[in-house]
Write an enzyme that holds these catalytic residues in place. Sequence first.
Site, PDB file in Angstrom:
ATOM      1  N   THR A 155      -3.563   3.401   4.890  1.00  0.00           N
ATOM      2  CA  THR A 155      -3.803   4.939   4.954  1.00  0.00           C
ATOM      3  C   THR A 155      -4.135   5.425   3.662  1.00  0.00           C
ATOM      4  O   THR A 155      -4.039   5.213   2.740  1.00  0.00           O
ATOM      5  CB  THR A 155      -2.465   5.450   5.436  1.00  0.00           C
ATOM      6  N   ARG A 183       0.661   5.275  20.068  1.00  0.00           N
ATOM      7  CA  ARG A 183       1.800   5.259  19.182  1.00  0.00           C
ATOM      8  C   ARG A 183       1.513   6.412  18.363  1.00  0.00           C
ATOM      9  O   ARG A 183       0.416   6.455  17.802  1.00  0.00           O
ATOM     10  CB  ARG A 183       2.001   4.150  18.337  1.00  0.00           C
ATOM     11  N   SER A 185       1.582   8.185  14.648  1.00  0.00           N
ATOM     12  CA  SER A 185       2.018   7.897  13.249  1.00  0.00           C
ATOM     13  C   SER A 185       2.516   9.203  12.366  1.00  0.00           C
ATOM     14  O   SER A 185       2.209  10.198  12.976  1.00  0.00           O
ATOM     15  CB  SER A 185       0.357   7.774  12.738  1.00  0.00           C
ATOM     16  N   THR A 204       2.500   7.108   2.697  1.00  0.00           N
ATOM     17  CA  THR A 204       1.828   6.106   3.382  1.00  0.00           C
ATOM     18  C   THR A 204       3.058   4.869   3.299  1.00  0.00           C
ATOM     19  O   THR A 204       4.015   5.242   2.744  1.00  0.00           O
ATOM     20  CB  THR A 204       0.857   5.497   2.469  1.00  0.00           C
TER      21      THR A 204
HETATM   22  N1  ASP Z   1       1.833   5.368   7.810  1.00  0.00           N
HETATM   23  C1  ASP Z   1       0.896   4.930   8.520  1.00  0.00           C
HETATM   24  C2  ASP Z   1       1.359   4.771  10.016  1.00  0.00           C
HETATM   25  O1  ASP Z   1       2.497   4.371  10.030  1.00  0.00           O
HETATM   26  C3  ASP Z   1       0.412   3.795   7.916  1.00  0.00           C
HETATM   27  C4  ASP Z   1      -0.100   3.595   6.583  1.00  0.00           C
HETATM   28  O2  ASP Z   1       0.649   4.398   5.857  1.00  0.00           O
HETATM   29  O3  ASP Z   1      -0.735   2.750   6.257  1.00  0.00           O
HETATM   30  O4  ASP Z   1       0.781   5.128  10.919  1.00  0.00           O
END
Ligand code: ASP
Length: 280
Positions: A155, A183, A185, A204
């Site tokens: 992310t 889902r 995020s 993230t």
């Molecule tokens: N936080 C993001 C999610 O769970 C994933 C990520 O941070 O890479 O969708």
Amino acid sequence: MKVIIHGGFFSESNTNQETKRAKQDAMAQICEAAHKYLQTHTATETAMFAVALLEDHELFNAGYGSQLQSDGKVRLSAAVMEGHTQRFAGVINLEEVKNPIHVAGKLLAVDDRVLSGEGAQKFARDHGFDSYNPVSEQRLKEYQEKRNQANRLGTVGCVALDRDGNLAAATSTGGKGFEIPCRVSDSATVAGNYADRLSAVSCTGVGEDIVSAALASRIVTRVADGQTLKQAMERSFSEMKAYDGFAGAIGITAAGEIFHMDSHPYMVWASFDINLQVFS
Ligand code: ASP
């Protein structure tokens, strides 16, 4: 004027030195470009500018090069929050758009500021965002080989402090990879992206862990209650230990404190405070 960006996590065991160096180079270039842009633009404009550059870069899991959900579709989520107006806007599970962060930016100006799925896509098309396929060859290959686990958590996010002392945070993601279709995020929620007049934070990591901690909003609230950003992050990350929460965060305060923290090593970040600094 300060700026800090993140590009999620990378897995030390699954990432070769070449990819690591490519990510460092990309972070350095984008952070420098964002700092230059900040000289003549607001924190909100700059946060979105940096996130759009990260979305366009295929190494990161946002915009082009996002991971596929378990049904083989890319669904994008992004949010922006402006500290001084306390306006939050976001899109959730948006399909076939190049820069979801700019759709979120358009939503800042309207009453209904968080849209999902088809509604978000219709809003995007009505506002001139053309149909765009964000699936990169590499991500398709990973999906077909069921290799998403090796590359998850890329992310992107940006926090900026402009010359007027205003703050903004922006975050964008393709999600965890291989998740149940639709889902939600954390990135387009106040757990993953939050700002007020005193601080701004972008997160993230595993979205469910970040939501459980209400991480970005909790850090920002602690700063509002008098803690330094460092204290607020340390306290909030220590609370996640109870369930081994996996997360990283970047932030800036109106007073100019800039800080980042991760619960597990290898968060990808870069900042321009007095000098450019890049993760090593
Ligand atoms: N936080 C993001 C999610 O769970 C994933 C990520 O941070 O890479 O969708």
